[in-house]
Design a protein around this motif. Structure first.
Motif, PDB file in Angstrom:
ATOM      1  N   VAL A 298       3.750   5.478  -5.971  1.00  0.00           N
ATOM      2  CA  VAL A 298       3.642   5.393  -7.425  1.00  0.00           C
ATOM      3  C   VAL A 298       2.518   6.288  -7.928  1.00  0.00           C
ATOM      4  O   VAL A 298       2.677   7.002  -8.931  1.00  0.00           O
ATOM      5  CB  VAL A 298       3.441   3.930  -7.875  1.00  0.00           C
ATOM      6  N   ARG A 299       1.376   6.262  -7.243  1.00  0.00           N
ATOM      7  CA  ARG A 299       0.260   7.129  -7.646  1.00  0.00           C
ATOM      8  C   ARG A 299       0.662   8.598  -7.564  1.00  0.00           C
ATOM      9  O   ARG A 299       0.329   9.389  -8.450  1.00  0.00           O
ATOM     10  CB  ARG A 299      -0.962   6.877  -6.757  1.00  0.00           C
ATOM     11  N   GLN A 300       1.385   8.975  -6.522  1.00  0.00           N
ATOM     12  CA  GLN A 300       1.827  10.358  -6.366  1.00  0.00           C
ATOM     13  C   GLN A 300       2.797  10.732  -7.486  1.00  0.00           C
ATOM     14  O   GLN A 300       2.705  11.819  -8.057  1.00  0.00           O
ATOM     15  CB  GLN A 300       2.494  10.559  -4.998  1.00  0.00           C
ATOM     16  N   ALA A 301       3.716   9.838  -7.816  1.00  0.00           N
ATOM     17  CA  ALA A 301       4.675  10.111  -8.888  1.00  0.00           C
ATOM     18  C   ALA A 301       3.967  10.218 -10.240  1.00  0.00           C
ATOM     19  O   ALA A 301       4.315  11.073 -11.060  1.00  0.00           O
ATOM     20  CB  ALA A 301       5.729   9.009  -8.934  1.00  0.00           C
TER      21      ALA A 301
ATOM     22  N   ALA B 238       0.828  -1.203   0.000  1.00  0.00           N
ATOM     23  CA  ALA B 238       0.000   0.000   0.000  1.00  0.00           C
ATOM     24  C   ALA B 238       0.867   1.258   0.000  1.00  0.00           C
ATOM     25  O   ALA B 238       0.563   2.235  -0.696  1.00  0.00           O
ATOM     26  CB  ALA B 238      -0.920   0.004   1.211  1.00  0.00           C
ATOM     27  N   ARG B 239       1.957   1.237   0.738  1.00  0.00           N
ATOM     28  CA  ARG B 239       2.858   2.384   0.784  1.00  0.00           C
ATOM     29  C   ARG B 239       3.496   2.634  -0.574  1.00  0.00           C
ATOM     30  O   ARG B 239       3.519   3.762  -1.077  1.00  0.00           O
ATOM     31  CB  ARG B 239       3.944   2.164   1.838  1.00  0.00           C
TER      32      ARG B 239
END
Length: 61
Positions: free
Chosen positions: A32-35, A26-27
């Motif tokens: 990855v979503r933020q990037a 999850a971390r």
């Protein structure tokens, strides 16, 4: 009796390992979503507000 205790310990260790794996996944997924979001916006980083000065600065990872 010792074999029952052994299996309980193995099951608990597996359960703990599974939970740790899910937490780490999850971390990493969040990073990855933020990037991806930053790449989509062509941003060089994320700005965060400094609580003392009120100025915005790049987030330090």
């Amino acid at each position: 009796m010792p074999s029952v205790i052994f299996f309980i310990v193995v099951i608990l260790a597996g359960w703990y390992g599974y939970r740790a794996f899910k937490r780490e996944a999850a971390r990493v997924s969040q990073e990855v979503r933020q990037a991806e979001k930053e790449a989509q916006n062509r941003a060089n980083g994320t700005l965060v507000q400094d609580p003392k000065t009120g100025e915005y600065r790049l987030r330090k990872d």
